[in-house]
Scaffold this active site. Structure first.
Site, short mmCIF file in Angstrom:
data_model
loop_
_atom_site.label_atom_id
_atom_site.label_comp_id
_atom_site.label_asym_id
_atom_site.label_seq_id
_atom_site.Cartn_x
_atom_site.Cartn_y
_atom_site.Cartn_z
N TYR A 7 45.43 11.99 -21.43
CA TYR A 7 44.91 10.92 -22.30
C TYR A 7 45.60 10.93 -23.64
O TYR A 7 46.36 11.85 -23.97
CB TYR A 7 43.39 11.05 -22.47
CG TYR A 7 42.94 12.16 -23.40
CD1 TYR A 7 43.03 13.49 -23.04
CD2 TYR A 7 42.44 11.87 -24.67
CE1 TYR A 7 42.60 14.50 -23.90
CE2 TYR A 7 42.01 12.87 -25.54
CZ TYR A 7 42.09 14.18 -25.14
OH TYR A 7 41.68 15.17 -25.98
N LYS A 17 48.10 16.93 -23.12
CA LYS A 17 46.79 16.38 -23.52
C LYS A 17 46.03 15.97 -22.26
O LYS A 17 45.98 14.79 -21.88
CB LYS A 17 47.01 15.20 -24.48
CG LYS A 17 45.83 14.93 -25.41
CD LYS A 17 46.25 14.07 -26.57
CE LYS A 17 45.11 13.53 -27.39
NZ LYS A 17 44.14 14.48 -27.90
N GLU A 55 43.90 26.52 -33.12
CA GLU A 55 43.53 25.15 -33.47
C GLU A 55 42.05 24.96 -33.17
O GLU A 55 41.40 25.85 -32.61
CB GLU A 55 44.37 24.13 -32.68
CG GLU A 55 44.20 24.19 -31.18
CD GLU A 55 45.02 23.13 -30.43
OE1 GLU A 55 45.44 22.13 -31.04
OE2 GLU A 55 45.23 23.32 -29.22
N LEU A 86 48.06 21.88 -28.99
CA LEU A 86 48.50 20.49 -28.85
C LEU A 86 49.42 20.16 -30.03
O LEU A 86 49.09 20.51 -31.16
CB LEU A 86 47.29 19.55 -28.88
CG LEU A 86 47.65 18.10 -28.62
CD1 LEU A 86 47.85 17.86 -27.13
CD2 LEU A 86 46.60 17.15 -29.17
#
Ligand code: PDD
Length: 303
Positions: free
Chosen positions: A52, A167, A199, A223
């Site tokens: 996505y 992702k 993260e 990411l």
């Protein structure tokens, strides 16, 4: 007061779900959301087998759409999903803004996901190639309250897989960690693997020490955040020192400032970590400066 009310007041304000624009993109068509029917054999539904992307638009203008499309193409390539030429992904983003009346006013986001398509459940790819399912919607920015005055976060072990650079829609480890944060009265969980703060569950993470901005280097473990990339460019351009190196979790209590970034979050100071104030417990000067630079870059369309 009932037990339920007690729990409700102990929780931070949660966005009650994002109201979705009426017109969505599904199966190569723009239709009403109420008309969408997803097959129970969709591999996204059964296996979380998809990727996505989320992009933000301000008054109809996307922030770094090219970079989001580039990351989406990379996610698709890594997941070995071929999107049909019937799905012109770039125009879907713009078209959804326009068809939902977000082209002129305010902040909106477009979410787009691609799954490997509909096929009886097998772990391997479908024997007979099927068309990927593309679904996208536009929505106003979720109301997350006043992030600029600072959020609280907790650290949690990173239980995700080892390709966090893709992702993917399978987000259960992120969901569980974020829920723990919410139950703790916090906004975000910072994920720690092998002693390193990598993260957030849906944000990139930065620390500031002695005026040096630190964040984990790009790798399979994070990411490649688009906001992260823009923030680092802004730091370089304005002479703020940057060190893309692993931030050891045990050094976080000594950090002068912490902040998170993301498409819908922009730049948000972390003023409490694991129940303890960060620095003096208020947004710090470096974070504030970066948030202003980011805002100015967006307004000017310079990303
Ligand atoms: N989240 N890290 C993770 C794990 C993320 O899921 C995200 C984005 C980020 C920030 O990336 P960017 O700056 O490109 O938004 C970092 C999106 C918005 C989401 O899942 O809704």
């Amino acid at each position: 007061m009932t037990a339920n009310e007690t729990v409700a007041t102990a929780m931070p304000p949660q966005s009650a779900g994002v109201p979705v624009g009426d017109v969505v993109y599904f199966d190569a068509r723009y239709i009403q959301k109420s008309e969408v029917t997803v097959s129970p054999d969709d591999r996204g539904f059964l296996l979380g087998d998809g990727v996505y992307e989320v992009a933000a638009a301000y008054d109809g203008r996307f922030v770094a759409l090219d970079r989001h499309l580039g990351r989406l193409k990379k996610s698709l390539a890594e997941a070995r999903i071929d999107v049909s030429v019937a799905d012109p992904l770039e125009s879907v983003f713009q078209e959804l803004l326009e068809r939902n009346g977000f082209a002129e006013r305010g902040k909106a986001m477009v979410y787009l996901q691609v799954t490997r398509g509909v096929s009886p459940r097998t772990h391997a790819f479908p024997k007979v190639p099927v068309r990927p399912t593309v679904y996208a919607f536009a929505a106003p920015f979720p109301d997350m309250g006043d992030l600029a005055s600072g959020i609280s976060a907790i650290t949690r072990p990173d239980l995700r897989w080892s390709r966090c650079d893709i992702k993917v829609i399978s987000l259960i480890a992120n969901v569980l960690a974020n829920q723990e944060a919410k139950e703790n009265g916090s906004f975000e969980a910072i994920l720690v693997r092998d002693g390193v703060a990598l993260e957030g569950t849906h944000t990139s993470f930065f620390a500031v020490k002695d005026d040096v901005v630190m964040t984990a280097p790009l790798s399979n473990l994070i990411l490649p955040g688009i906001t992260r990339e823009i923030v680092l460019e802004l730091c370089h351009r304005t002479g703020l020192s940057v060190n893309e190196q692993a931030v050891p979790a045990h050094t976080l209590p000594q950090a002068d400032e912490l902040f998170i970034t993301g498409t819908t979050i922009e730049v948000a100071p972390v003023v409490v970590l694991d129940g303890r104030p960060v620095g003096d417990g208020a947004p710090g000067p470096v974070t504030t400066r970066i948030a202003e630079l980011y805002r100015a870059a967006i307004v000017a369309g310079r990303q």
